[in-house]
Scaffold this motif. Structure first.
Motif, mmCIF file in Angstrom:
data_model
loop_
_atom_site.group_PDB
_atom_site.id
_atom_site.type_symbol
_atom_site.label_atom_id
_atom_site.label_comp_id
_atom_site.label_asym_id
_atom_site.label_seq_id
_atom_site.Cartn_x
_atom_site.Cartn_y
_atom_site.Cartn_z
ATOM 1 N N VAL A 177 -28.825 -38.209 46.763
ATOM 2 C CA VAL A 177 -30.222 -37.773 46.793
ATOM 3 C C VAL A 177 -30.721 -37.845 45.356
ATOM 4 C CG1 VAL A 177 -31.816 -35.869 47.218
ATOM 5 C CG2 VAL A 177 -29.898 -36.254 48.768
ATOM 6 N N ARG A 191 -33.686 -36.785 43.021
ATOM 7 C CA ARG A 191 -34.854 -35.904 42.947
ATOM 8 C C ARG A 191 -35.758 -36.361 41.813
ATOM 9 N NH1 ARG A 191 -30.727 -32.451 44.416
ATOM 10 N NH2 ARG A 191 -31.001 -31.755 46.547
ATOM 11 N N THR A 234 -31.560 -41.583 48.997
ATOM 12 C CA THR A 234 -32.917 -41.188 49.357
ATOM 13 C C THR A 234 -33.574 -40.541 48.140
ATOM 14 O OG1 THR A 234 -32.159 -39.060 50.184
ATOM 15 C CG2 THR A 234 -32.399 -40.809 51.793
ATOM 16 N N VAL A 235 -34.878 -40.657 48.091
ATOM 17 C CA VAL A 235 -35.651 -40.045 47.015
ATOM 18 C C VAL A 235 -36.352 -38.814 47.575
ATOM 19 C CG1 VAL A 235 -37.586 -40.339 45.422
ATOM 20 C CG2 VAL A 235 -35.984 -42.221 45.798
ATOM 21 N N GLU A 236 -36.249 -37.738 46.846
ATOM 22 C CA GLU A 236 -36.895 -36.483 47.236
ATOM 23 C C GLU A 236 -37.839 -36.072 46.102
ATOM 24 O OE1 GLU A 236 -35.231 -32.026 47.459
ATOM 25 O OE2 GLU A 236 -34.225 -33.426 48.814
ATOM 26 N N VAL A 264 -39.897 -33.493 44.164
ATOM 27 C CA VAL A 264 -39.810 -32.044 43.983
ATOM 28 C C VAL A 264 -40.796 -31.603 42.900
ATOM 29 C CG1 VAL A 264 -37.397 -31.911 44.729
ATOM 30 C CG2 VAL A 264 -37.918 -32.274 42.312
#
Length: 74
Positions: free
Chosen positions: A10, A12, A41-43, A45
């Motif tokens: 992940v 961020r 995946t890109v999150e 924030v």
């Protein structure tokens, strides 16, 4: 970047002005170029947490010792 399993990450991101999904895809593509066939995946924030010392930890590994050993044995 948080590594959750041997092949799962992940990423961020604190999105600045003008950030787009294309930039997120480019980040994933670069990670996959370096690491091979991984799931990333890109999150987006609002902020990246700091350590108690006030620093950013660039990579966090959540892989436990058993997973690492299984990978080394393969």
């Amino acid at each position: 970047i948080e590594q959750r399993t041997l092949d799962s990450f992940v990423i961020r991101v604190v999105a600045g002005k003008g950030y787009s999904m294309q930039e997120g895809r480019a980040i994933v593509d670069r990670l996959q170029q370096r690491l091979g066939d991984v799931i990333a995946t890109v999150e987006v924030v609002p902020q990246i947490p700091r350590t108690r010392a006030g620093k950013f930890k660039a990579v966090i590994s959540r892989i436990n010792a058993i997973e690492k050993q299984q990978y080394d044995d393969d």
